[in-house]
Design an enzyme around this catalytic site. Sequence first.
Site, PDB file in Angstrom:
ATOM      1  N   TYR A 513      44.748 -35.800 -23.063  1.00  0.00           N
ATOM      2  CA  TYR A 513      43.740 -36.856 -23.234  1.00  0.00           C
ATOM      3  C   TYR A 513      42.368 -36.233 -23.457  1.00  0.00           C
ATOM      4  O   TYR A 513      41.803 -36.314 -24.524  1.00  0.00           O
ATOM      5  CB  TYR A 513      43.736 -37.788 -22.021  1.00  0.00           C
ATOM      6  CG  TYR A 513      42.786 -38.954 -22.191  1.00  0.00           C
ATOM      7  CD1 TYR A 513      43.139 -40.032 -22.991  1.00  0.00           C
ATOM      8  CD2 TYR A 513      41.546 -38.975 -21.569  1.00  0.00           C
ATOM      9  CE1 TYR A 513      42.278 -41.107 -23.168  1.00  0.00           C
ATOM     10  CE2 TYR A 513      40.672 -40.040 -21.738  1.00  0.00           C
ATOM     11  CZ  TYR A 513      41.033 -41.098 -22.535  1.00  0.00           C
ATOM     12  OH  TYR A 513      40.175 -42.158 -22.714  1.00  0.00           O
ATOM     13  N   SER A 594      44.388 -43.217 -27.560  1.00  0.00           N
ATOM     14  CA  SER A 594      42.984 -43.608 -27.462  1.00  0.00           C
ATOM     15  C   SER A 594      42.097 -42.397 -27.745  1.00  0.00           C
ATOM     16  O   SER A 594      42.098 -41.875 -28.845  1.00  0.00           O
ATOM     17  CB  SER A 594      42.710 -44.224 -26.089  1.00  0.00           C
ATOM     18  OG  SER A 594      41.469 -44.883 -26.070  1.00  0.00           O
ATOM     19  N   ASP A 695      44.304 -55.170 -30.417  1.00  0.00           N
ATOM     20  CA  ASP A 695      43.551 -54.096 -29.756  1.00  0.00           C
ATOM     21  C   ASP A 695      42.067 -54.304 -30.043  1.00  0.00           C
ATOM     22  O   ASP A 695      41.575 -53.945 -31.114  1.00  0.00           O
ATOM     23  CB  ASP A 695      44.007 -52.728 -30.262  1.00  0.00           C
ATOM     24  CG  ASP A 695      43.382 -51.580 -29.473  1.00  0.00           C
ATOM     25  OD1 ASP A 695      42.459 -51.851 -28.669  1.00  0.00           O
ATOM     26  OD2 ASP A 695      43.806 -50.433 -29.647  1.00  0.00           O
ATOM     27  N   HIS A 737      45.421 -52.615 -26.491  1.00  0.00           N
ATOM     28  CA  HIS A 737      45.199 -51.181 -26.345  1.00  0.00           C
ATOM     29  C   HIS A 737      46.261 -50.514 -25.470  1.00  0.00           C
ATOM     30  O   HIS A 737      46.390 -49.303 -25.471  1.00  0.00           O
ATOM     31  CB  HIS A 737      43.808 -50.951 -25.758  1.00  0.00           C
ATOM     32  CG  HIS A 737      43.278 -49.564 -25.977  1.00  0.00           C
ATOM     33  ND1 HIS A 737      43.101 -49.024 -27.234  1.00  0.00           N
ATOM     34  CD2 HIS A 737      42.912 -48.587 -25.101  1.00  0.00           C
ATOM     35  CE1 HIS A 737      42.620 -47.799 -27.124  1.00  0.00           C
ATOM     36  NE2 HIS A 737      42.511 -47.507 -25.848  1.00  0.00           N
TER      37      HIS A 737
END
Length: 767
Positions: A513, A594, A695, A737
């Site tokens: 991430y 993301s 989203d 999302h």
Amino acid sequence: CDLNRTRRFPINNRSTLILDFPSTKRNSTPNTYFKSGCSTRRQGGMSPSLKIITALESPILTVDPEAEEVKDFVEKQVNLSDSLLKTCETKEKLHEKITKLIDHPRYDTPFKRGNSYFYFHNTGLQAQSVLYIQDDLDAEAEVLLDPNTLSDDGTVSLNSLAVSEDGKYMAYGLCSSGSDWVTIKVMKIEDKKTVESDTLSWVKFSGITWTHDGLGFFYSRYPAPQEGDKIDAGTETNSNLYHELYYHFLETDQSEDVLCWRDQDNPKHMFGSKVTDDGKYLIMTIEEGCDPVNKVYHCDLSSLPKLGLEGYRGSKSLLPFIKLIDTFEAQYIAIANDETLFNFFTNKDAPKYKLVRVDLNEPSTWNDVIPEHEKDVLSTACVVNGNQLVVSYMSDVKHILQIRDLESGSLLHTLPVDIGSVGGVFARRKDTTFFFRFTSFLTPGVIYKCDLSNEAPLVTVFREIDVPGFDRTAFQVTQVFYPSKDGTKIPMFIVARKEIELDGSHPCLLYAYGGFSASMTPFFSATRIVLSRHLGAVFCFANIRGGGEYGEEWHKAGALGNKQNCFDDFIAGAEYLVSAGYTQPKKLCIEGSSNGGILIGACINQMKNLVCNVTQRPDLFGCALAHVGVMDMLRFHKFTIGHAWTSEFGCSDKEEEFHWLIKYSPLHNVKRPWEQKRDGFVQYPSTMLLTADHDDRVVPLHTFKLLATMQYELGLSLENSPQTNPIIARIEVKAGHGAGRPTQKIIDEAADRYGFMAKMVDATWLD
């Protein structure tokens, strides 16, 4: 340019698949981002000359999701992906095995409100977990709220809830189709009936906090869009601006709510609120971005005029807040108070966080309660049993749980927990017991009860999650620390079947991430266990810079102008896995979501800048899965809540920051690798971009534009493209999302993306 070309993709030298890339109109006119003046001398004085900085835009796709050209583009992409996924031999097998392993009872940590206990439970394949209530831990539990009854397809989810101090009412927030928009409703707990008049709309990024008289609660919302109820909430792209703090009285219409705070001069500010445990103070936090920094204002509810909050109904006056912290320099989270003496969790002059104390009557004097640790990061703190603290530390991405004294901060006890993650710590100051949850890569979940009524804490297993058919002894977890490009040691967890040979033959999934100070600690994934058991896959989690695993210094080392460190860390992790013999490039799949989607989009690009010495590595990966990624780094701040991310990435409206962003923006760095000067032929790895129609956090336009650009640059624009690895998308409907997605959609997507991965890396099915 409007081309339609058919591309034939040889898949693992076994078959040939015909893919027809949909075409889109393209914009060949560069956008101008800056016209900065510099002076040149001419006769009669100085004359300004212009330096124009431009960036070529991608396909012309309107931001309107209902536009016919967008609908047509999406439909063609879905058909394209479906045609490929039908050839993925392991997809149906994965779907069956993932469904079977996920089908086990799951529980969340219980919490106490009023005199009752509440907890969430899922029998296995229920779309959404169900909220239960019980009078005591030995009593029979009853269903309080079942979100599965609120829609036919499980796409209405419970986003948040708050129970009144007396336990009589519950305010709860519902989301539809995964959107960030929330509708708050109120239930009378005794008869489990919803109070119809209490329906609050256009709520977003909000908590719910009750006043102790039980008359109502505070919440935050945005002004209703001009289109009102005519829009399909969650599909719009306009910026979220002018957040406001309100108080709602029970059994009244939302139009009568009291406006407690707004700031018309700062439309990007967002307001959070919390009523203190003694019911006396309302603490308001103000944020302007996603950095862990905020302002803190407080309002003494007990000192309001005679009618209290009732006196503000119909008034244009805002609540009389007093400013305690009025700068965006650090984060402050109120933990507990005794009258005016407050304890705050903060990173002020403490990048690894600490606990501090201040008297509201002497706001310039702050004292440390728990000083910053030299190495470990203070993660959470809450008060229990009168004057004791439950605190968790993160030490090399593993949690430690302690009991400390609230007054002195001194360590009283270290609780016995295994190597993994502690979460769901629910404690109240008035209670002598609290609960917490433990999980790890090989532990589905254990809920512990800790009793502090005696001198020594008594920790017992309250509930353990059992996954039928899962044998943890068949797997092993290793944590390694590998060097990044600049020598920084990066931690990475590697999960594999026991006693595998390090001969480079294994499919491997690398996930990361690396942003927004978010820490990625060990957690159990039934889906990835299936990959390891039946595909022989090694799955890995790299704790790259940009996260919060080592505090704010680690975060800042991967943010703003330092973002390239994230990509370097991730690439170094992939190189380590290859050099150590876990896998080889053609069998290595990378995945991120993301902010992690940016990571994947940037790393697969062939981006080489000799001046900046920036090079990504498309040749290092066999497959790439990028979920809901922010792919247009020059325009992200123009959509929904994107403006809040400029604290993490920078903003293309500022020239210096434009140069940071243009170097790695996935959309603006799609190059043909085979045209670069390097040894051997290189093409993009097989790529799946994933997004969803509702989203409204990272709007689907990011994925659509990158997808169209990659398909054009690597295929449609060439008569005979060397790019033979497929570039496709998976576009989910009635989803957002990620939060609130029903179980069946989670399983379906996992089978699709990992079925795609299995085919692209030539993984063999193992029974």
